[in-house]
Scaffold this motif. Structure first.
Motif, short mmCIF file in Angstrom:
data_model
loop_
_atom_site.label_atom_id
_atom_site.label_comp_id
_atom_site.label_asym_id
_atom_site.label_seq_id
_atom_site.Cartn_x
_atom_site.Cartn_y
_atom_site.Cartn_z
N LYS A 57 0.84 -1.20 0.00
CA LYS A 57 0.00 0.00 0.00
C LYS A 57 0.88 1.25 0.00
O LYS A 57 0.63 2.20 -0.74
N VAL A 63 -4.65 -0.95 -3.08
CA VAL A 63 -5.54 -0.09 -2.30
C VAL A 63 -6.45 -0.98 -1.47
O VAL A 63 -6.66 -2.15 -1.80
N ARG A 76 -4.01 -1.81 -7.40
CA ARG A 76 -4.43 -0.42 -7.55
C ARG A 76 -5.21 -0.14 -8.83
O ARG A 76 -6.24 0.52 -8.82
N ASN A 77 -4.71 -0.63 -9.97
CA ASN A 77 -5.36 -0.32 -11.24
C ASN A 77 -4.84 -1.26 -12.34
O ASN A 77 -4.00 -2.12 -12.09
#
Length: 106
Positions: A57, A63, A76-77
């Motif tokens: 993180k 996240v 995260r993405n």
């Protein structure tokens, strides 16, 4: 390149520099999971997994989403997922060299 840029890259890459963190990233690459689900999947202990989650993180790779008493972690993405896939593709090409590297710190 500015020193700050190198330092930031090193902090980012630190997230990938431990076996457990890579296992966690692979575990949550496609689906979010709670700490206990990750612990079960990796057959680890909660304290150790939680420390690695905090590192991931802090490195900006994952996240967490609070839902009641649970926190669900995910990559995260799509860019981070693509990076993990790119690692696999590159490793296919260089894995023999990596395996034979005498300078590897393991």
């Amino acid at each position: 390149m500015l020193k700050a840029d190198i330092d930031t890259k090193m902090k980012f890459l630190h997230g990938f520099s431990h076996k457990t963190r890579i296992q966690i990233l692979e575990c949550i690459k496609e689906k979010e999971r709670t700490v206990s689900q990750i612990v079960d999947d990796l057959e680890g202990n909660q304290s150790n997994i939680s420390q690695h989650l905090a590192c991931l993180k802090g490195c900006g790779l994952i996240v967490g989403r609070q839902d009641g008493k649970y926190v669900y972690y995910r990559v995260r993405n799509q860019l981070v997922r693509d990076l993990l896939t790119t690692f696999d593709v590159v490793l296919e090409d260089v894995q023999n060299d990596v395996n034979c590297c005498e300078n590897h710190i393991g």
